[in-house]
Design a protein around this motif. Sequence first.
Motif, short mmCIF file in Angstrom:
data_model
loop_
_atom_site.label_atom_id
_atom_site.label_comp_id
_atom_site.label_asym_id
_atom_site.label_seq_id
_atom_site.Cartn_x
_atom_site.Cartn_y
_atom_site.Cartn_z
N SER A 1 -11.67 12.33 -11.61
CA SER A 1 -11.72 13.15 -12.83
C SER A 1 -11.41 12.32 -14.07
O SER A 1 -11.19 12.86 -15.15
N GLY A 2 -11.38 11.00 -13.90
CA GLY A 2 -11.22 10.11 -15.06
C GLY A 2 -9.80 9.70 -15.34
O GLY A 2 -9.55 8.99 -16.30
N ARG A 3 -8.86 10.12 -14.51
CA ARG A 3 -7.46 9.72 -14.74
C ARG A 3 -7.23 8.37 -14.08
O ARG A 3 -7.61 8.18 -12.92
N ARG A 4 -6.61 7.47 -14.81
CA ARG A 4 -6.30 6.16 -14.22
C ARG A 4 -5.15 6.38 -13.25
O ARG A 4 -4.07 6.82 -13.64
N THR A 5 -5.43 6.09 -11.99
CA THR A 5 -4.51 6.52 -10.93
C THR A 5 -4.03 5.34 -10.09
O THR A 5 -4.81 4.44 -9.76
N LEU A 6 -2.75 5.39 -9.75
CA LEU A 6 -2.16 4.39 -8.85
C LEU A 6 -1.56 5.12 -7.66
O LEU A 6 -0.87 6.13 -7.83
N LEU A 7 -1.83 4.61 -6.48
CA LEU A 7 -1.17 5.14 -5.28
C LEU A 7 -0.26 4.05 -4.74
O LEU A 7 -0.71 2.93 -4.48
N TRP A 8 1.02 4.36 -4.60
CA TRP A 8 1.95 3.38 -4.04
C TRP A 8 2.26 3.82 -2.62
O TRP A 8 2.86 4.88 -2.41
N ASP A 9 1.84 3.00 -1.67
CA ASP A 9 2.09 3.29 -0.26
C ASP A 9 3.47 2.74 0.09
O ASP A 9 3.64 1.54 0.33
N LEU A 10 4.46 3.63 0.10
CA LEU A 10 5.84 3.20 0.34
C LEU A 10 6.19 3.16 1.83
O LEU A 10 7.30 2.75 2.20
N ASP A 11 5.28 3.60 2.66
CA ASP A 11 5.55 3.71 4.10
C ASP A 11 5.19 2.40 4.81
O ASP A 11 4.03 1.97 4.76
N PRO A 12 6.17 1.73 5.44
CA PRO A 12 5.86 0.45 6.09
C PRO A 12 4.79 0.57 7.18
O PRO A 12 4.21 -0.44 7.59
N ARG B 1 0.01 -6.19 2.67
CA ARG B 1 0.84 -7.36 2.39
C ARG B 1 1.12 -7.44 0.89
O ARG B 1 0.19 -7.31 0.08
N VAL B 2 2.37 -7.65 0.57
CA VAL B 2 2.75 -7.83 -0.84
C VAL B 2 3.53 -9.13 -0.91
O VAL B 2 4.55 -9.27 -0.21
N LYS B 3 3.05 -10.06 -1.72
CA LYS B 3 3.76 -11.34 -1.84
C LYS B 3 5.19 -11.10 -2.31
O LYS B 3 5.41 -10.38 -3.27
N GLY B 4 6.12 -11.70 -1.63
CA GLY B 4 7.53 -11.49 -2.00
C GLY B 4 8.12 -10.27 -1.32
O GLY B 4 9.33 -10.06 -1.38
N GLY B 5 7.25 -9.45 -0.73
CA GLY B 5 7.71 -8.29 0.04
C GLY B 5 8.51 -7.29 -0.78
O GLY B 5 8.49 -7.29 -2.01
N SER B 6 9.23 -6.47 -0.03
CA SER B 6 10.03 -5.43 -0.65
C SER B 6 11.07 -6.03 -1.60
O SER B 6 11.27 -5.54 -2.71
N ARG B 7 11.68 -7.13 -1.17
CA ARG B 7 12.74 -7.75 -1.98
C ARG B 7 12.19 -8.21 -3.33
O ARG B 7 12.80 -7.97 -4.39
N ALA C 1 1.29 -1.20 1.03
CA ALA C 1 2.52 -1.23 1.83
C ALA C 1 2.72 -2.65 2.36
O ALA C 1 1.81 -3.48 2.35
N ASP C 2 3.94 -2.92 2.79
CA ASP C 2 4.26 -4.20 3.41
C ASP C 2 5.30 -3.86 4.49
O ASP C 2 6.15 -2.98 4.28
#
Lengths: 496, 246
Positions: B29-40, B53-59, B85-86
């Motif tokens: 619908s035109g909204r700039r959207t981010l989904l953060w997958d917090l579930d490992p 994979r996220v460089k640097g991980g959760s820390r 997620a990572d």
Amino acid sequence: MLETHTFDVEAVYKVLASAFEVCAGKPRVVRRTVLDTFDRRLERSGQRLQLVAEAGADRLELVQDGETPVTALAGARTRWPAMADSLPDGALKDRVARACGIRALLIIDQCRRLVRRAELRNADGKIVARLDVDEPADGTAAPVIAVRPLRGYRKAADRARQLVSTVLEPAADEPTAPDATGASVVDPESPARLLLATELADFLQEVRVNLPGTIGDIDTEFLHDIRVAVRRTRSLLKLGRPALPPHLRETWEPRFKWLGDLTTPVRDLDVYQLGLPEMTGWLLAASAADLEPFQAYLAERRAVERRTLLRALRGARLRRLLDDWAGELSALADSARSADGAAWSAGALARANVTRAHRRVVRGGTAISDSSPPEALHLLRKRCKELRYALEMFAPVLEGAQVAKAIKDLKMLQDVLGRFQDSEVQRTTLRGFAHEMAADRAPAEALLAMGELMGHLHAEQRRARAEFATVFASYIRPRSSRRMAGLLGSNGEAAG
Amino acid sequence: MKVYATYNIKGGVGKTTTAVNLAYLAAASGRRTLLWDLDPQAAATFLFRVKPRVKGGSRGLVSGKRPVDDAVKATDFDDLDLLPADFSYRNMDLELDDMKKRTARLDQLLSAVDQDYDVVFLDCPPSVSLVSENVLRAADVLLVPLIPATLSLRTYAQLTAFVADTPKPRPQLMAFFSMADRRKRLHCEVIDTVSRDDVRVADTVIPSLALIEQMTERRAPVPAFAPRSRAARYYEQLWAEVRDGS
């Protein structure tokens, strides 16, 4: 990154298939409307804003080389020209507004293109880059190929570009880019009249191209640019007096003074309107709302002054002035080869003017003490402007790098004198506005807020006055004087 | 920027499918959207075909060494980005515990992308933890999928109490029935008899449909691969309720 090349699309897909799964879509007709300011601020900042109409939907797209495009749904149909404020809220609007400042967005180009879009996927089937092959719908020009990176997948886009480049051949009839520096060099021994006629013709052109935007009130910079061109014309007529036919002084200096004066009232009000958000920040006791009657007063006054300006801009007097001036400049260029016209070389006139103007600045500034009246600083500001114009206008016959440094030296001095004088003028004008508003029974809160603005301007003027001695001492330091002497060469001499 | 979190203490109730489908519809619908997958477990990340994979991980993220916008990946869909997620997110509680404002850290991290997005979805792991407390602080609306069963309602009551106990600002709660099977008498009874006086329950009920399960095979949101399906229509209705009611 957009590139114009000749290529075979199938060959491009084939080479990309060595690293990606290529999913090519069907060609689609896309209508693109390129938007930019009159002076191409987006283009100069390496950005391109397009309104893309595709499959019944309009979207705005801001592209910068090598970056993921920023997009926004176009929303309600905007009538162009329009300010960046009218764009939908978001990152695209913020970036465009930052680049465009106070200039409006205009339609620069419109075209229908046939776009073949392909998705480049990795081993997981994830799209990691997009490829657009974009050609005019009528097939009249070479197609353009663009690899569009996706956020977080820059390496994949770089790899795709590298692969695409291996099958591209430069188009045979690729147009040569115009000289981006815009600096042209003129033989110092050529007749001064030739240089003067060329520069004056450029200023005339500047006035002409900015007239429609001023009449249409697209943004305030059109009028400003006309004023700059007129001011430069007047300065050049003055600086060129020794080399110009005498009748130019008698006939044309007053005619351009008329044109300059004509534009002053609206420009003065524009300066206030543009500066109002900053001025609001100066308020300590008053609130921003207190200045609303002042804002309304400015808008009302501007509307009145603009009607007067419009009548003159559309009138026969201006039309005749511009046409006669074009004829005069043509005759001036023709006379450059005559014995009379060739008496002054461009280099000699440049050196004489810059030397004189520099000497006047140094003498004027040295004579100023702590007890000098404001008029002395005002006079020095005018002399600095003359020197600045002389340096800029005769730059084609002077050494470019030296001119840039000399202007840089001068700029600090001009800044401090500008702050001093502008504060003085603004306070006087504000007082006049306040009297008129009081006569119209403006609320006391508005007048009190304007009083605060005057207080701020007064403090600013005192600060500038206190800085003057240091800045002037820096301007006449030996290094600057040596630089000026170097610029003027053996025939010139720098004051010091 | 509006932050929605799909959250429930119980697992397997449809949090991820809801987050993925609603995020897709918000972006469409035109909204700039981010989904953060917090579930490992990285289910949402998997559905968007992005490497978990996220460089640097959760820390790295929690400490701020790795800026959030550096870790963001574009999905295959316009205006929809994913913060993947990572596996190291399993230790996020410990990392958050080391921070000064330990319950406000996710909120702080999201403020860095405030100008980039109109909508953020947080797909949360099923637990009550420091991560959950951060989610409650960061979210404007908590979307709670409920399987229409007695135990689910009990869990929802626990969750409501948990939210009520957290310091202000608290998110708005909005529950909805998910994975509902109208052939089951119990499901029908729970849906029809749930009291809407004390809790806000969406009118839209997301049924248990094979097409929704196919998301894991197709690795895409339902409205993307089956835009005219019943399943897509249900999610559109739910998104309209969520969007208009929050």
